[in-house]
Design an enzyme around this catalytic site. Structure first.
Site, mmCIF file in Angstrom:
data_model
loop_
_atom_site.group_PDB
_atom_site.id
_atom_site.type_symbol
_atom_site.label_atom_id
_atom_site.label_comp_id
_atom_site.label_asym_id
_atom_site.label_seq_id
_atom_site.Cartn_x
_atom_site.Cartn_y
_atom_site.Cartn_z
ATOM 1 N N GLY A 35 19.522 11.460 33.254
ATOM 2 C CA GLY A 35 20.293 12.018 34.351
ATOM 3 C C GLY A 35 20.891 10.962 35.244
ATOM 4 O O GLY A 35 21.347 11.278 36.353
ATOM 5 N N ASP A 36 20.916 9.709 34.792
ATOM 6 C CA ASP A 36 21.513 8.625 35.580
ATOM 7 C C ASP A 36 21.957 7.535 34.603
ATOM 8 O O ASP A 36 22.058 7.785 33.400
ATOM 9 C CB ASP A 36 20.526 8.106 36.629
ATOM 10 C CG ASP A 36 21.222 7.613 37.895
ATOM 11 O OD1 ASP A 36 21.997 6.637 37.786
ATOM 12 O OD2 ASP A 36 20.996 8.181 38.975
ATOM 13 N N ASP A 37 22.198 6.327 35.097
ATOM 14 C CA ASP A 37 22.672 5.254 34.221
ATOM 15 C C ASP A 37 21.704 5.007 33.066
ATOM 16 O O ASP A 37 20.484 5.009 33.253
ATOM 17 C CB ASP A 37 22.810 3.951 35.008
ATOM 18 C CG ASP A 37 23.885 4.025 36.080
ATOM 19 O OD1 ASP A 37 24.899 4.702 35.860
ATOM 20 O OD2 ASP A 37 23.701 3.395 37.139
#
Length: 403
Positions: free
Chosen positions: A208-210
């Protein structure tokens, strides 16, 4: 030796926190006697946080699952990192990581594709509900350490950033599968932070992020500590993140980031492919960065420089502290079914020297699409769609010429 030798029970419900801690205490006595290995056999081993030791191997056999406790008391509060000045999400301290090491050397965390499951949903809900009291813990954090190998495992459902080497040197992270629900907040895959000589290769990441984010401290605290991230190689990474980027640099980059090689990246169904993030107050520098051989499908903005998060640790940040950018090369990029041309938003007052884009083709972008550029300067060649005027600075053309 096996965790079972220390009273461990792999039934998924019996707490093994004391068994893990007892095992590590026992194995500390072998630090200077050839080292030790703790084997985790097939089964599900519920545990709270535990620390590692030097000259040590943690080995997860096929079918072994280390399952994180959902009791926050089993994730004790530790001091904030000096280069952050406070917890990343909340003032004060922060929850320790599930697997933690501080000041250790010659450590291997590996296995036969065993699993570490952070059971992060409880923590994500605290974040979503705004009831989080302290910054969430990582799945694995290694601090002030050297000679670390992390390989051949599956990490899933981290409460926060998944793997976080900070103030470390000589770190290899390879052959990992890192998974989190695509809406799980801040579940970065691998975040090397103020670390030197790091190799991140052959990893598959959904988060859900980098997928990977290179960092080096936050505003005035990172500037003061001045511990850069340097000599980092990121290669053969594949994965997806609908809200963030395949590889990010920053936005916490106040200690400086340099000598970075990113190559052979495959990203799909993501918000950005490569992204450099900074802002006023960060200070620091990003220099000598090579990003090449990037393949993307259905990535909204393939290349992005961003600013303006207005994200600072406290009121002590200096609005005059602006980052410096030098010698950033992005080349050999192909993106299919893109929706937007690159967005390059620099920071007002910051300096750019040697920004180069070479051999970049973005398929699916409308012929009328234009690069959006502000406070940047450099040169581009063999690029489609046509670059912005800010990237037609001939003073950079000699080293950014077609190869």
């Amino acid at each position: 030796m096996s965790i079972e030798d220390f009273g461990g029970v792999g039934d998924g419900s019996t707490s093994n926190t004391e068994s893990f801690r007892r095992a590590i205490r026992y194995m500390q006595r072998f630090q200077n006697r050839g080292g030790s290995q703790l084997n985790i056999p097939r089964g599900t081993w519920l545990t709270g946080s535990f620390n590692l030791t030097s000259n040590f191997t943690l080995f997860l056999h096929d079918g072994a699952v280390i399952l994180a406790s959902q009791d926050p008391k089993e994730w004790p509060i530790i001091e904030a990192l000096p280069s952050y000045g406070r917890g990343r999400e909340r003032f004060g301290g922060r929850h320790i990581s599930l697997i933690h090491g501080n000041g250790i050397s010659n450590v291997v965390i590996t296995g036969q594709n065993g699993t570490v499951d952070g059971q992060g949903k409880m923590w994500w809900e605290l974040w979503w509900n705004r009831t989080l009291e302290h910054t969430r813990g990582h799945l694995l954090e290694i601090m002030n350490s050297d000679n670390v190998l992390i390989s051949n495992l599956t990490f899933r459902n981290s409460p926060f950033w998944t793997i976080h080497p900070v103030y470390c040197s000589n770190v290899v992270i390879k052959g990992m599968t890192i998974l989190a629900p695509l809406n799980a907040p801040n579940t970065d895959g691998i975040d090397p932070d103020s670390s030197t000589n790091v190799c991140i290769e052959d990893n598959y990441i959904e988060s859900g992020d980098d997928l990977v984010a290179i960092k080096s401290g936050w505003d005035q605290y990172g500037i003061t500590v001045a511990h850069p991230s340097t000599n980092i190689v990121v290669r053969r990474i594949s994965g997806t993140t609908p809200t963030c980027s395949g590889v990010g640099i920053g936005s916490e980059m106040s200690g400086g980031i340099s000598n970075i090689t990113i190559e052979n990246l495959h990203v799909w169904d993501s918000a950005a492919g490569v992204r450099i993030k900074s802002d006023k107050g960060r200070g620091g520098y990003i220099s000598s960065v090579s990003i090449s051989n990037i393949r993307m499908e259905r990535v909204k903005i393939p290349i992005r420089f961003s600013r303006g998060s207005n994200d600072h640790p406290d009121d002590g940040w200096d609005p005059k502290a602006v980052p410096r950018f030098k010698d950033i090369l992005i080349s050999n990029v192909v993106s299919v079914n893109s929706t937007k041309a690159p967005v390059l938003e620099g920071v007002e007052g910051s300096s750019f020297e040697g920004l180069c884009f070479k051999n970049i083709t973005l398929h699916g972008v409308a012929l009328s699409a234009k690069w959006r550029c502000e406070y940047v300067s450099g040169f581009a060649t063999e690029v489609f769609p046509v670059p912005c005027l800010e990237l037609r600075n001939n003073s950079y053309s000699s080293w950014c010429s077609p190869s």
